[in-house]
Design a protein around this motif. Structure first.
Motif, PDB file in Angstrom:
ATOM      1  N   THR A 161       0.832  -1.193   0.000  1.00  0.00           N
ATOM      2  CA  THR A 161       0.000   0.000   0.000  1.00  0.00           C
ATOM      3  C   THR A 161       0.875   1.254   0.000  1.00  0.00           C
ATOM      4  O   THR A 161       1.874   1.313   0.717  1.00  0.00           O
ATOM      5  N   LEU A 162       0.494   2.209  -0.815  1.00  0.00           N
ATOM      6  CA  LEU A 162       1.123   3.530  -0.783  1.00  0.00           C
ATOM      7  C   LEU A 162       0.223   4.464   0.010  1.00  0.00           C
ATOM      8  O   LEU A 162      -0.980   4.240   0.083  1.00  0.00           O
ATOM      9  N   MET A 163       0.837   5.474   0.614  1.00  0.00           N
ATOM     10  CA  MET A 163       0.079   6.392   1.475  1.00  0.00           C
ATOM     11  C   MET A 163       0.332   7.848   1.084  1.00  0.00           C
ATOM     12  O   MET A 163       1.466   8.212   0.758  1.00  0.00           O
ATOM     13  N   ASN A 164      -0.717   8.645   1.151  1.00  0.00           N
ATOM     14  CA  ASN A 164      -0.536  10.089   1.178  1.00  0.00           C
ATOM     15  C   ASN A 164      -0.385  10.481   2.641  1.00  0.00           C
ATOM     16  O   ASN A 164      -1.348  10.436   3.405  1.00  0.00           O
ATOM     17  N   LEU A 165       0.846  10.805   3.035  1.00  0.00           N
ATOM     18  CA  LEU A 165       1.111  11.236   4.407  1.00  0.00           C
ATOM     19  C   LEU A 165       1.011  12.766   4.435  1.00  0.00           C
ATOM     20  O   LEU A 165       1.781  13.462   3.775  1.00  0.00           O
ATOM     21  N   VAL A 166       0.027  13.275   5.183  1.00  0.00           N
ATOM     22  CA  VAL A 166      -0.322  14.697   5.142  1.00  0.00           C
ATOM     23  C   VAL A 166       0.026  15.364   6.478  1.00  0.00           C
ATOM     24  O   VAL A 166      -0.257  14.808   7.553  1.00  0.00           O
ATOM     25  N   ASN A 167       0.603  16.542   6.411  1.00  0.00           N
ATOM     26  CA  ASN A 167       0.890  17.323   7.624  1.00  0.00           C
ATOM     27  C   ASN A 167      -0.415  17.619   8.365  1.00  0.00           C
ATOM     28  O   ASN A 167      -1.361  18.165   7.781  1.00  0.00           O
ATOM     29  N   LEU A 168      -0.474  17.265   9.617  1.00  0.00           N
ATOM     30  CA  LEU A 168      -1.726  17.307  10.376  1.00  0.00           C
ATOM     31  C   LEU A 168      -2.236  18.737  10.627  1.00  0.00           C
ATOM     32  O   LEU A 168      -3.447  18.980  10.573  1.00  0.00           O
ATOM     33  N   ASP A 169      -1.331  19.685  10.869  1.00  0.00           N
ATOM     34  CA  ASP A 169      -1.761  21.077  11.062  1.00  0.00           C
ATOM     35  C   ASP A 169      -2.388  21.633   9.791  1.00  0.00           C
ATOM     36  O   ASP A 169      -3.431  22.288   9.831  1.00  0.00           O
ATOM     37  N   LYS A 170      -1.729  21.359   8.688  1.00  0.00           N
ATOM     38  CA  LYS A 170      -2.245  21.836   7.403  1.00  0.00           C
ATOM     39  C   LYS A 170      -3.604  21.187   7.100  1.00  0.00           C
ATOM     40  O   LYS A 170      -4.503  21.827   6.577  1.00  0.00           O
ATOM     41  N   TRP A 171      -3.702  19.913   7.420  1.00  0.00           N
ATOM     42  CA  TRP A 171      -4.966  19.175   7.244  1.00  0.00           C
ATOM     43  C   TRP A 171      -6.085  19.802   8.062  1.00  0.00           C
ATOM     44  O   TRP A 171      -7.178  20.073   7.563  1.00  0.00           O
ATOM     45  N   ASN A 172      -5.799  20.054   9.332  1.00  0.00           N
ATOM     46  CA  ASN A 172      -6.820  20.615  10.224  1.00  0.00           C
ATOM     47  C   ASN A 172      -7.299  21.987   9.779  1.00  0.00           C
ATOM     48  O   ASN A 172      -8.414  22.389  10.079  1.00  0.00           O
ATOM     49  N   ALA A 173      -6.441  22.704   9.062  1.00  0.00           N
ATOM     50  CA  ALA A 173      -6.791  24.060   8.631  1.00  0.00           C
ATOM     51  C   ALA A 173      -7.606  24.086   7.345  1.00  0.00           C
ATOM     52  O   ALA A 173      -8.087  25.136   6.926  1.00  0.00           O
ATOM     53  N   LEU A 174      -7.780  22.933   6.711  1.00  0.00           N
ATOM     54  CA  LEU A 174      -8.528  22.889   5.445  1.00  0.00           C
ATOM     55  C   LEU A 174     -10.033  22.983   5.680  1.00  0.00           C
ATOM     56  O   LEU A 174     -10.537  22.462   6.678  1.00  0.00           O
ATOM     57  N   PRO A 175     -10.771  23.599   4.734  1.00  0.00           N
ATOM     58  CA  PRO A 175     -12.232  23.513   4.788  1.00  0.00           C
ATOM     59  C   PRO A 175     -12.648  22.036   4.674  1.00  0.00           C
ATOM     60  O   PRO A 175     -11.938  21.240   4.056  1.00  0.00           O
ATOM     61  N   LYS A 176     -13.810  21.696   5.274  1.00  0.00           N
ATOM     62  CA  LYS A 176     -14.289  20.307   5.270  1.00  0.00           C
ATOM     63  C   LYS A 176     -14.364  19.725   3.852  1.00  0.00           C
ATOM     64  O   LYS A 176     -14.060  18.544   3.634  1.00  0.00           O
ATOM     65  N   SER A 177     -14.791  20.529   2.897  1.00  0.00           N
ATOM     66  CA  SER A 177     -14.954  19.996   1.537  1.00  0.00           C
ATOM     67  C   SER A 177     -13.589  19.663   0.908  1.00  0.00           C
ATOM     68  O   SER A 177     -13.485  18.755   0.083  1.00  0.00           O
ATOM     69  N   TYR A 178     -12.540  20.386   1.305  1.00  0.00           N
ATOM     70  CA  TYR A 178     -11.205  20.075   0.779  1.00  0.00           C
ATOM     71  C   TYR A 178     -10.652  18.818   1.460  1.00  0.00           C
ATOM     72  O   TYR A 178      -9.930  18.035   0.857  1.00  0.00           O
ATOM     73  N   GLN A 179     -10.997  18.650   2.731  1.00  0.00           N
ATOM     74  CA  GLN A 179     -10.623  17.397   3.404  1.00  0.00           C
ATOM     75  C   GLN A 179     -11.298  16.214   2.701  1.00  0.00           C
ATOM     76  O   GLN A 179     -10.678  15.181   2.446  1.00  0.00           O
ATOM     77  N   ALA A 180     -12.578  16.395   2.371  1.00  0.00           N
ATOM     78  CA  ALA A 180     -13.303  15.334   1.666  1.00  0.00           C
ATOM     79  C   ALA A 180     -12.671  15.065   0.304  1.00  0.00           C
ATOM     80  O   ALA A 180     -12.595  13.916  -0.146  1.00  0.00           O
ATOM     81  N   ALA A 181     -12.198  16.133  -0.346  1.00  0.00           N
ATOM     82  CA  ALA A 181     -11.552  15.962  -1.659  1.00  0.00           C
ATOM     83  C   ALA A 181     -10.287  15.116  -1.533  1.00  0.00           C
ATOM     84  O   ALA A 181     -10.033  14.232  -2.358  1.00  0.00           O
ATOM     85  N   ILE A 182      -9.495  15.354  -0.494  1.00  0.00           N
ATOM     86  CA  ILE A 182      -8.277  14.556  -0.292  1.00  0.00           C
ATOM     87  C   ILE A 182      -8.641  13.103  -0.013  1.00  0.00           C
ATOM     88  O   ILE A 182      -8.038  12.170  -0.548  1.00  0.00           O
ATOM     89  N   ARG A 183      -9.663  12.904   0.809  1.00  0.00           N
ATOM     90  CA  ARG A 183     -10.064  11.540   1.159  1.00  0.00           C
ATOM     91  C   ARG A 183     -10.551  10.776  -0.088  1.00  0.00           C
ATOM     92  O   ARG A 183     -10.103   9.668  -0.364  1.00  0.00           O
ATOM     93  N   SER A 184     -11.455  11.401  -0.844  1.00  0.00           N
ATOM     94  CA  SER A 184     -12.014  10.721  -2.019  1.00  0.00           C
ATOM     95  C   SER A 184     -10.981  10.544  -3.129  1.00  0.00           C
ATOM     96  O   SER A 184     -10.920   9.493  -3.761  1.00  0.00           O
ATOM     97  N   ALA A 185     -10.204  11.580  -3.362  1.00  0.00           N
ATOM     98  CA  ALA A 185      -9.213  11.492  -4.444  1.00  0.00           C
ATOM     99  C   ALA A 185      -8.141  10.467  -4.101  1.00  0.00           C
ATOM    100  O   ALA A 185      -7.609   9.788  -4.979  1.00  0.00           O
ATOM    101  N   SER A 186      -7.815  10.319  -2.813  1.00  0.00           N
ATOM    102  CA  SER A 186      -6.866   9.277  -2.399  1.00  0.00           C
ATOM    103  C   SER A 186      -7.463   7.895  -2.658  1.00  0.00           C
ATOM    104  O   SER A 186      -6.773   7.003  -3.181  1.00  0.00           O
ATOM    105  N   ALA A 187      -8.741   7.727  -2.296  1.00  0.00           N
ATOM    106  CA  ALA A 187      -9.404   6.429  -2.524  1.00  0.00           C
ATOM    107  C   ALA A 187      -9.441   6.107  -4.017  1.00  0.00           C
ATOM    108  O   ALA A 187      -9.242   4.952  -4.425  1.00  0.00           O
ATOM    109  N   GLN A 188      -9.685   7.138  -4.815  1.00  0.00           N
ATOM    110  CA  GLN A 188      -9.738   6.920  -6.257  1.00  0.00           C
ATOM    111  C   GLN A 188      -8.354   6.546  -6.805  1.00  0.00           C
ATOM    112  O   GLN A 188      -8.222   5.656  -7.649  1.00  0.00           O
ATOM    113  N   ALA A 189      -7.313   7.209  -6.317  1.00  0.00           N
ATOM    114  CA  ALA A 189      -5.943   6.884  -6.741  1.00  0.00           C
ATOM    115  C   ALA A 189      -5.576   5.461  -6.320  1.00  0.00           C
ATOM    116  O   ALA A 189      -4.924   4.721  -7.061  1.00  0.00           O
TER     117      ALA A 189
END
Lengths: 347, 347
Positions: A226-254
């Protein structure tokens, strides 16, 4: 939390940097990061722009974790187990030898509590991870001569990535760590006796078939990488919810796309390799069993003084136990029947 | 194109209706539609709201295709092969007997040209499809007595869904079509002799183990059942690009989630069924082979006068040939070795 005020609007312009742990040459793995970034842009009308860089351009593969932790980049798209020497618990983000296959790994991560447990561990490094790709079961490597018994492996200099090396060392192999671009030369000039990399498609790109005849399987140390998108947690927490969802879905799609690509590219390459003289060989059962025992021993040792490793090991291995009970029914019976028909030329 | 002017703004409020082909009881399949709709809402800050309805509430399962085609609803989340009597080419949206397993199906759809070909066919019905779930290889059904040979199957009244019935009929079985809620009663009172439904988790919810002792595998007619979000093409074309991306990504995520859920839920249920007396039995090789031959014959007949079926069959089957060549190496060798360890109680 740091950047929160700037991101208060629902679709702010955000630019991030992602460093892949891989060169562009590996278009399957590197390509999945491009798929991921493209999808995030599509999902956000181009407002969330993740720039993708190949290994070494802004961050070296071995520095990926530190670079994310310190916020130098926002994402490292890489194999978590590259960092197992920092803490062996990192291995479970990738999968461990004789572990879960691709499908089981996704099931454990998404629905078996695996990702939650893993992110509890990653948090210590100011990181949150999202599965972003899988190579499937890798091949067991290229050998210049046949390996029929454990004796044939004694003292053999074998290029092998990461965690698998510590295990294969226990049965007498001498593991060698080499970056992809140096494998061909080392195998050609005899610095190493054998080498594993990924599978037919990637190995062919390195030309390994031209310097070794025997191609062994399975790559038991990488059964569902398995490959992982390892994301900086502070930067993640600062994202709007819809951008967090975009990272989650786009990662699943990748994640889905990468394995689909490998499964499309490996079969024709395999066919071609065999046509041009590559000889396929399974590892013998006694070699497999010795390696399995060495792996179990290693896990016990590591779990004895590392609580994170132990918690992840227990969860992962109880999943393996149940999954291999279930898969031996319909999945295995149907696959085995169709493989027999394939060998009989009836497909 | 119709609704385009209204959607010119980048994040318009849009409400759609999705009818699932399944009741809420099937929380894995129905639940994947909820996951899908939740993800779309998260991705669009709640602006794109897809309401999810169980089978029968606004549209019956059998009317799903017509309802989407006519624009009565925007999405039917269902098995494409339910509509094979309208045109047998619909079967390939789900997979056909002795076909691709879950992983191969995704690979064929996403990277092997399968989805493109399928959408060329769906277009005739004003529809575009997105894979939105997979059950994996299903089980082969519940029998009140053992089935040891082809003779034991003669005249046997077997509840079996859709396309598989036409094939199993060729070897002498009498296929019976029954909705899920009527299977238990029919099996109990002897109206039918045997019944297949899905796998351990779903079958257990119907209580089938209480009226039949023998649980056969594999469900060769459903080796990698794919669910589809079938979307009205006009409505699709009128969406902003970012909402189209949301449907694509959220469908991919639901696809990954459903199989992960089944793989998490089936093993413990299987363990429990066996503990309470269910006896597991594989179909014999001669039964499998007779069914395989009947399937191949059926495909040839259907392809002879249906160009869409033929084009899809050729693509799907050439994929099957290559995939089963590749999977018999590392994937199979690793899985088989670990199954042996599982049986030996060493996992």
């Amino acid at each position: 939390a740091l950047a929160a005020p700037a991101l208060a609007q629902s679709q702010p312009e955000v630019t991030w940097q992602l460093s892949s742990g891989y060169p562009k040459l590996l278009d399957t793995i590197y390509g999945a990061s491009e798929t991921f970034a493209d999808t995030v842009r599509e999902l956000t009308d181009g407002k969330f722009d993740i720039k993708v860089f190949p290994a070494g351009e802004i961050v070296d593969t071995s520095d990926g974790l530190d670079a994310v932790q310190e916020g130098k980049i926002e994402i490292a798209s890489t194999a978590s187990n590259y960092f197992w020497e920092k803490d062996p618990a990192f291995a479970f983000g990738t999968g461990v030898p004789f572990g879960l296959n691709q499908r089981m790994m996704n099931s454990w991560l998404y629905e078996g509590g695996g990702l939650e447990l893993l992110n509890g561990f990653y948090k210590k490094f100011n990181i949150i991870g999202f599965p972003s790709g899988n190579t499937g079961a890798q091949m067991g490597g290229w050998f210049r001569r046949e390996i029929n018994s454990l004796d044939d492996l004694q003292g053999l200099k074998f290029r092998i990535g990461g965690f698998g090396g510590t295990i294969i060392e226990k049965i007498g192999v001498q593991p060698v760590d080499l970056p992809p671009e140096r494998i061909y030369g080392a195998l050609e000039n005899g610095t190493i006796d054998a080498a594993e990399f990924v599978g037919p498609y990637d190995d062919d790109r390195l030309g390994l078939n031209r310097v070794a005849k025997y191609y062994y399987y399975p790559g038991w140390w990488e059964g569902g990488v398995t490959l992982m998108n390892l994301v900086n947690l502070d930067k993640w927490n600062a994202l709007p919810k819809s951008y967090q969802a975009a990272i989650r879905s786009a990662s699943a799609q990748a994640n889905a796309t990468m394995i689909a690509r490998y499964d499309s590219l490996n079969p024709p390459t395999l066919r071609q390799l065999v046509q041009f003289g590559t000889v396929l060989r399974p590892y013998s059962h006694d070699i497999m069993l010795a390696c399995f025992n060495a792996a179990e021993e290693t896990y016990k040792e590591l779990a004895s003084d590392n609580a994170d490793f132990k918690a992840l090991l227990d969860s992962y291995m109880s999943y393996r136990r149940d999954a291999y009970l279930w898969f031996q029914l319909s999945e295995y019976a149907q696959d085995a029947f169709l493989m027999l028909q394939q060998r009989a030329g009836r497909l």
